[in-house]
Structure formats: C-alpha cells, structure tokens
Write a protein that holds these residues in place. Structure first.
Motif, PDB file in Angstrom:
ATOM      1  N   ASP A  15       0.909  -1.234  -0.323  1.00 32.52           N
ATOM      2  CA  ASP A  15      -0.209  -0.606  -0.020  1.00 32.52           C
ATOM      3  C   ASP A  15       1.314   1.506   0.013  1.00 32.52           C
ATOM      4  OD1 ASP A  15      -1.563   2.047   0.033  1.00 32.52           O
ATOM      5  OD2 ASP A  15      -2.881   1.064   1.596  1.00 32.52           O
ATOM      6  N   ALA A  16       0.362   2.289  -1.531  1.00 33.25           N
ATOM      7  CA  ALA A  16       1.491   2.461  -1.855  1.00 33.25           C
ATOM      8  C   ALA A  16       1.318   4.374  -0.060  1.00 33.25           C
ATOM      9  CB  ALA A  16       1.636   3.869  -2.798  1.00 33.25           C
ATOM     10  N   LEU A  17      -0.145   4.499   0.513  1.00 33.66           N
ATOM     11  CA  LEU A  17      -0.254   5.192   1.142  1.00 33.66           C
ATOM     12  C   LEU A  17       0.241   6.262   1.284  1.00 33.66           C
ATOM     13  CD1 LEU A  17       0.608   3.153   4.510  1.00 33.66           C
ATOM     14  CD2 LEU A  17      -1.082   3.332   3.371  1.00 33.66           C
ATOM     15  N   ARG A  18       1.137   7.256   1.935  1.00 33.87           N
ATOM     16  CA  ARG A  18       1.409   8.502   1.859  1.00 33.87           C
ATOM     17  C   ARG A  18       2.817   8.856   1.306  1.00 33.87           C
ATOM     18  NH1 ARG A  18      -2.939  11.808   3.798  1.00 33.87           N
ATOM     19  NH2 ARG A  18      -1.598  14.177   3.551  1.00 33.87           N
ATOM     20  N   TYR A  19       3.377   8.129   0.816  1.00 36.72           N
ATOM     21  CA  TYR A  19       4.660   8.229   0.572  1.00 36.72           C
ATOM     22  C   TYR A  19       5.449   8.945  -0.655  1.00 36.72           C
ATOM     23  CZ  TYR A  19       5.359   4.001   3.632  1.00 36.72           C
ATOM     24  OH  TYR A  19       5.707   3.373   4.330  1.00 36.72           O
ATOM     25  N   GLY A  20       6.153   9.374  -0.977  1.00 34.09           N
ATOM     26  CA  GLY A  20       6.874  10.064  -1.961  1.00 34.09           C
ATOM     27  C   GLY A  20       6.859   9.090  -2.332  1.00 34.09           C
ATOM     28  N   ARG A  21       6.257   9.696  -4.399  1.00 35.83           N
ATOM     29  CA  ARG A  21       6.287   8.734  -5.354  1.00 35.83           C
ATOM     30  C   ARG A  21       7.566   9.460  -5.918  1.00 35.83           C
ATOM     31  NH1 ARG A  21       2.764   6.945  -2.358  1.00 35.83           N
ATOM     32  NH2 ARG A  21       0.322   6.468  -3.681  1.00 35.83           N
ATOM     33  N   VAL A  22       8.683   8.958  -6.769  1.00 33.82           N
ATOM     34  CA  VAL A  22       9.802   8.355  -7.945  1.00 33.82           C
ATOM     35  C   VAL A  22       8.150   8.261  -9.392  1.00 33.82           C
ATOM     36  CG1 VAL A  22      11.291   6.981  -8.516  1.00 33.82           C
ATOM     37  CG2 VAL A  22      11.334   7.244  -6.255  1.00 33.82           C
ATOM     38  N   ILE A  23       8.604   8.926 -10.041  1.00 34.20           N
ATOM     39  CA  ILE A  23       7.835   9.247 -11.667  1.00 34.20           C
ATOM     40  C   ILE A  23       8.881   8.516 -12.735  1.00 34.20           C
ATOM     41  CG2 ILE A  23       6.531   9.880 -12.930  1.00 34.20           C
ATOM     42  CD1 ILE A  23       5.713   9.118 -10.090  1.00 34.20           C
ATOM     43  N   ALA A  24       9.160   6.881 -13.152  1.00 36.34           N
ATOM     44  CA  ALA A  24      10.480   6.913 -14.189  1.00 36.34           C
ATOM     45  C   ALA A  24      10.320   5.731 -14.973  1.00 36.34           C
ATOM     46  CB  ALA A  24      11.542   6.013 -12.436  1.00 36.34           C
ATOM     47  N   GLN A  25      11.212   6.200 -15.759  1.00 37.70           N
ATOM     48  CA  GLN A  25      11.123   5.018 -17.312  1.00 37.70           C
ATOM     49  C   GLN A  25      12.150   4.424 -16.820  1.00 37.70           C
ATOM     50  OE1 GLN A  25       9.983   7.133 -20.619  1.00 37.70           O
ATOM     51  NE2 GLN A  25       7.807   7.278 -20.164  1.00 37.70           N
ATOM     52  N   GLN A  26      12.211   2.671 -17.274  1.00 35.33           N
ATOM     53  CA  GLN A  26      13.354   2.028 -17.290  1.00 35.33           C
ATOM     54  C   GLN A  26      14.369   2.377 -16.080  1.00 35.33           C
ATOM     55  OE1 GLN A  26      14.163   2.029 -21.719  1.00 35.33           O
ATOM     56  NE2 GLN A  26      12.626   0.764 -22.148  1.00 35.33           N
ATOM     57  N   GLY A  27      13.873   2.774 -14.920  1.00 33.86           N
ATOM     58  CA  GLY A  27      15.133   3.373 -13.975  1.00 33.86           C
ATOM     59  C   GLY A  27      15.698   4.585 -14.124  1.00 33.86           C
ATOM     60  N   ARG A  28      15.302   5.185 -15.280  1.00 35.38           N
ATOM     61  CA  ARG A  28      16.054   6.924 -14.922  1.00 35.38           C
ATOM     62  C   ARG A  28      14.473   8.094 -14.621  1.00 35.38           C
ATOM     63  NH1 ARG A  28      18.490   9.973 -20.495  1.00 35.38           N
ATOM     64  NH2 ARG A  28      18.997  11.959 -19.185  1.00 35.38           N
ATOM     65  N   ILE A  29      14.944   8.371 -14.258  1.00 37.83           N
ATOM     66  CA  ILE A  29      13.882   8.949 -12.810  1.00 37.83           C
ATOM     67  C   ILE A  29      13.344  10.790 -13.707  1.00 37.83           C
ATOM     68  CG2 ILE A  29      13.771  10.815 -11.029  1.00 37.83           C
ATOM     69  CD1 ILE A  29      15.700   8.833  -9.831  1.00 37.83           C
ATOM     70  N   LEU A  30      12.196  10.521 -13.520  1.00 41.05           N
ATOM     71  CA  LEU A  30      11.152  12.107 -14.616  1.00 41.05           C
ATOM     72  C   LEU A  30      11.200  12.790 -13.369  1.00 41.05           C
ATOM     73  CD1 LEU A  30       8.918   9.991 -17.267  1.00 41.05           C
ATOM     74  CD2 LEU A  30      11.767  10.664 -17.517  1.00 41.05           C
ATOM     75  N   LYS A  31      10.899  12.200 -12.296  1.00 40.12           N
ATOM     76  CA  LYS A  31      10.577  13.962 -11.053  1.00 40.12           C
ATOM     77  C   LYS A  31      10.178  12.386 -10.159  1.00 40.12           C
ATOM     78  CE  LYS A  31       6.454  16.753  -9.998  1.00 40.12           C
ATOM     79  NZ  LYS A  31       5.245  16.909 -11.141  1.00 40.12           N
ATOM     80  N   MET A  32      10.748  13.201  -9.464  1.00 40.80           N
ATOM     81  CA  MET A  32       9.754  13.165  -7.679  1.00 40.80           C
ATOM     82  C   MET A  32       9.133  13.667  -6.973  1.00 40.80           C
ATOM     83  SD  MET A  32      12.483  10.672  -6.814  1.00 40.80           S
ATOM     84  CE  MET A  32      12.589  10.885  -5.133  1.00 40.80           C
ATOM     85  N   VAL A  33       8.181  13.826  -6.804  1.00 39.85           N
ATOM     86  CA  VAL A  33       7.493  14.220  -5.491  1.00 39.85           C
ATOM     87  C   VAL A  33       6.620  13.859  -4.421  1.00 39.85           C
ATOM     88  CG1 VAL A  33       5.240  13.087  -6.966  1.00 39.85           C
ATOM     89  CG2 VAL A  33       5.031  15.430  -6.124  1.00 39.85           C
ATOM     90  N   GLU A  34       6.498  14.927  -3.203  1.00 40.86           N
ATOM     91  CA  GLU A  34       5.591  14.401  -2.705  1.00 40.86           C
ATOM     92  C   GLU A  34       4.448  13.913  -2.217  1.00 40.86           C
ATOM     93  OE1 GLU A  34       7.575  14.331   0.836  1.00 40.86           O
ATOM     94  OE2 GLU A  34       9.800  15.008  -0.515  1.00 40.86           O
ATOM     95  N   TRP A  35       4.028  13.101  -1.388  1.00 42.13           N
ATOM     96  CA  TRP A  35       2.923  13.114  -1.401  1.00 42.13           C
ATOM     97  C   TRP A  35       1.559  14.168  -1.662  1.00 42.13           C
ATOM     98  CZ3 TRP A  35      -1.993  12.951   0.861  1.00 42.13           C
ATOM     99  CH2 TRP A  35      -3.110  12.542   0.895  1.00 42.13           C
ATOM    100  N   LYS A  36       1.762  15.102  -0.817  1.00 41.02           N
ATOM    101  CA  LYS A  36       1.039  16.252  -0.657  1.00 41.02           C
ATOM    102  C   LYS A  36       1.288  17.558  -2.048  1.00 41.02           C
ATOM    103  CE  LYS A  36       0.918  15.834   4.604  1.00 41.02           C
ATOM    104  NZ  LYS A  36       1.386  17.066   5.468  1.00 41.02           N
ATOM    105  N   ASP A  37       1.973  16.736  -2.232  1.00 38.37           N
ATOM    106  CA  ASP A  37       1.974  18.169  -3.935  1.00 38.37           C
ATOM    107  C   ASP A  37       1.698  17.012  -4.735  1.00 38.37           C
ATOM    108  OD1 ASP A  37       3.325  20.018  -1.856  1.00 38.37           O
ATOM    109  OD2 ASP A  37       5.282  19.114  -1.522  1.00 38.37           O
ATOM    110  N   ALA A  38       1.639  15.546  -4.997  1.00 43.05           N
ATOM    111  CA  ALA A  38       1.729  14.873  -6.356  1.00 43.05           C
ATOM    112  C   ALA A  38       0.116  14.791  -6.623  1.00 43.05           C
ATOM    113  CB  ALA A  38       1.685  14.011  -6.155  1.00 43.05           C
ATOM    114  N   SER A  39      -0.352  15.034  -7.501  1.00 34.34           N
ATOM    115  CA  SER A  39      -1.295  15.049  -8.513  1.00 34.34           C
ATOM    116  C   SER A  39      -1.758  13.991  -8.271  1.00 34.34           C
ATOM    117  CB  SER A  39      -1.066  15.059 -10.628  1.00 34.34           C
ATOM    118  OG  SER A  39      -0.890  13.980 -10.796  1.00 34.34           O
TER     119      SER A  39
END
Length: 457
Positions: A143-167
C-alpha cells in the motif's frame, strides 16, 4: 566495471538522526531504541561499516548528548537546529565533509535494516557510464499510502514528488521514495544550495535535488530495494514491535535453514549476534540475549535465558536455566532446571542439575554440583572466586564461601558451609552436631493441645 569504479572512490555516509521522535513518547532518543538487543542506529552502522566508509556523519538535534555518548568518536556530528526538512538536515553535514571528494550515501537512523548490498548497488549505479547526478533507493509497498513518489522510466527518474504535492495521476504510481540517496559530494551540496522551501510544508526537501538536476539536463536513477521491510521507518512503539517481530521471523527461518532445530520457532527470541551451530536443538520459550554462541549437538531446553554465554558441543541447558555474561559450558557439561551460572566455567562433563547458583567460579571436568549449592561470591564490597577441582562432588545444599578451592576428587558433604580450602581427595563436612531429646516433641504437642483447649473455654 561499475564495482571496480565504486571501489576506487572513497565513500562517506550521512545518517540523519535529528528527528524529535515524539510518537515514541520516550526520553530516550528514538534511534537508540533496540531491536534484537541492538539499537536502530547500530543496526544501520553495522551495514554501513561493511563498505569501509572514509567518513561517517550523524546529523543530530534534540537529545544529541545521548548519541554522543552512544556513538563516541566513531562518527562526526553535525547539528540541525532548527529542523527545516531533510534537505536542510543534509546541508548541516557540509562542514564535516569539507575536503571530501567521493560518493555520499544519505541514510536515516530510524531506517535500520538497509543491507550493505543495497548500499553497494546505489554506489555502483552512481558510477556507471551515464554518471547520474543522484541515485534514489525506491521501493514498492503493498500500500503506497502517503509516501513520496518516484516517477521513472526504465530506471531513469523523470520526477520526484512528495505525496502532498502530487497529482492524482502521480499518486497512482506505486514506486515510492525511501528517502535514501547517493550522490557525488560536489554535486550533492551544490544542488542542495538551490533547493527552496516553496511547498505544502515550507520545508527543504532532499528529493528536490533530483528535480533540480533533471531540470539542468542531468540524469538521475532509481534503484529498487528487494522489499519494503528493508526501508521501513520506525516512529512509534507499535512500529518498533513490528520491526522486532519481522526481524525475529527472518532470523528463525535462517537458523532452521542452517540446521538448527526450533521446537516452537515463534517462541524463540534471538539477539543480533546469536550464533547457533548446526544440530543445535532449541525448545520452546527460550531467549537469547546478546553475546551467545552454542556449539553443535547442544540442547537448550524450554524456558531458559542465555546472555553473554558460550555453550560447548553436546551440552545441555535447562529447562528453566539462566546463563549470565561470562558463563562458559565446556563439551558435554550440563546445567539443569533453576540453575544460574554467572562468570563461571563448567568443565567438560561437569554437572549442576538443579537449584544452584554458580558465580565467579571454575568447575573442573566431571565435577558434580548437588542441588541447592551456591557459591557465596560477594562479601558486600568485592567479588571472590571459587575453584572446584576435576571430579569433585559437592553435596546438596552446600555453601562454598569464596575465596575457596575444592580439590580434585574431593567430597563436600551435604549441608556444609565451606570457608576453607579442601585438599585433593579429602572429605569435608561442616555441620553442627545433631542434638537428640527423646520424647520432647510428644511432650510439646501435648502441652500445646491443652493450652489451645483452655483458650476455647
């Protein structure tokens, strides 16, 4: 190639431990609470030290004197006051890392179970040919709950975002940020200087260095941990208990895989350094405190407690025995029910089968300690030793008043209080002469019965 590169660059580790730990509701610093007999931060440092870091820095805040006392000169300390977020915390380590040119791991004192192999993977990824500016340790919980998210493709990060600031779309991503990160020292602090606090919490977030680096056209990478348990943070007593249970479950499985028999695994508790050889049998409700080793063929019977003890090959302990620090049981010796051993050696084949205390003593091979025997080792000010020779026989309910030596093959009669040395092969009985008064008990009972009858009239 990556491994060779990482090994040629020095490594530093920053351990963040400035949190107040309010949910723990304790005067003890949060990271000093123990799991399996070892504090959280010591679990973490044990893994870090496998990488032979050139520098270790602990970022501390409240109750920092406790960490100074616990860790001493093993680490350098940096103070975060006030606490303005994780990015701000890492910045406080800049002075302690002045002049350091290498790779930096950012870790958390309340995330104790990150494995050394995982840390190596992060460092190795940092040194691959594409040279990412930062490597983040990600994980995928149930359950991902309120953790910050790592938006990535094939191991390369596109964006880091905190849960409170995430869409909502970003929150649907299941790859989460553990908070652990690796970066080259020159990149880390240069990027931190550009982090702002324009977010929902008005804090300086460490993950923002990834977004800044990406905006500059640099690449950043994510390495995924093997399990969510490895990066679980501990913030409350309930989470501490859960971490203990998870650690114990894993250790029990390891012990059985290594050839140890656990009669009721869920009732056996290990410490972080417990060493059990193959063909050891452990019955139910046994507790191993720190510093215990048990050799092959030994049996630890039910309801025994061992700490700081060495149990030799083929020994038997318990049930209901207690081995305290300094207890050494040599091959084939036996400590039975309700026997306590402290700072004493039981020689090969020696026995103390029941209801005895053996402290500050050396018991020779094949000696037999009768029930109720104690070594009187403390005079109120100092501890003194008792030496019992090989083959000696100590009768039941004897008190050996240290310092005293009982010779080889000597016999101490039951009920003796021995305060002087006993020579080899000697019989020693220390008893008051029995006083016999024929008929006295009968006369006493008759008199008391008459007196009781008179009081009822």
């Amino acid at each position: 190639m990556a491994s060779r590169m990482s090994q040629t660059r020095p490594i530093a580790a920053i351990v963040l431990a400035a949190g107040k730990g309010t949910r723990m509701k304790s005067t003890r610093h949060k990271v000093l609470h123990e799991i399996a007999g070892r504090s959280m931060i010591e679990h973490l440092l044990a893994s870090v030290e496998e990488l032979a870091p050139e520098r270790l820095v602990a970022v501390v805040g409240e109750a920092r004197e406790q960490l100074h006392e616990a860790l001493g000169e093993r680490v350098r300390f940096a103070v975060q006051d006030p606490q303005l977020g994780t990015g701000h915390a890492v910045q406080q380590a800049a002075e302690a890392l002045a002049g350091f040119d290498g790779d930096v791991l950012v870790l958390y004192g309340d995330v104790p179970f990150v494995r050394a192999d995982t840390m190596r993977r992060m460092i190795d990824r940092l040194n691959e040919p594409d040279a990412p500016a930062a490597v983040v340790l990600g994980f995928e919980p149930d359950d991902a709950l309120r953790y910050g998210r790592v938006i990535a493709q094939q191991g390369r990060i596109l964006k880091m975002v905190e849960w409170k600031d995430a869409s909502e779309e970003e929150r649907a991503c299941t790859l989460c940020n553990s908070g652990l990160l690796a970066a080259r020292s020159q990149d880390l602090f240069a990027l931190l200087d550009r982090v702002s606090n324009k977010n929902a919490q008005a804090e300086y977030y460490l993950p923002d260095i990834v977004n800044i680096a990406i905006a500059d056209g640099q690449s950043c990478a994510v390495v995924t941990g093997e399990s969510a348990d490895e990066v679980a943070g501990i913030n409350s007593r309930a989470e501490l208990a859960l971490a203990e249970r998870q650690w114990q479950d894993l250790r029990r499985e390891e012990a059985m895989a290594e050839g140890v028999t656990l009669r009721a695994p869920e009732t056996v508790f290990f410490s972080y350094d417990t060493q059990l050889a193959a063909d050891v049998v452990v019955e139910q409700n046994v507790v191993f405190g720190p510093g215990v080793s048990v050799a092959s063929g030994a049996t630890i019977r039910a309801f025994s407690h061992l700490e700081g003890a060495s149990v030799g090959e083929g020994c038997e302990v318990g049930p209901y025995a207690r081995l305290r620090p300094g207890a050494v049981l040599e091959k084939g010796s036996k400590v039975g029910n309700f026997v306590e051993i402290k700072k004493a050696t039981m020689g090969e084949g020696a026995k103390a089968n029941h209801l005895s205390y053996i402290g500050d003593a050396t018991v020779g091979a094949r000696a037999n300690i009768g029930a109720g025997t104690i070594t009187c080792n403390y005079d109120g000010y100092f501890k003194h030793r008792t030496v019992i020779g090989p083959g000696a026989f100590i009768g039941s309910n004897s008190a050996l008043i240290a310092p005293v030596t009982i010779g080889a093959d000597a016999i101490v009669g039951a009920g003796s209080a021995v305060s002087r040395d006993v020579a080899d092969g000697e019989l020693r009985m220390v008893r008051a002469e029995q006083l016999v008064k024929p008929g006295w008990a009968d006369r006493f009972h008759d008199a008391m019965k008459r007196k009781k009858a008179e009081t009822k009239k």
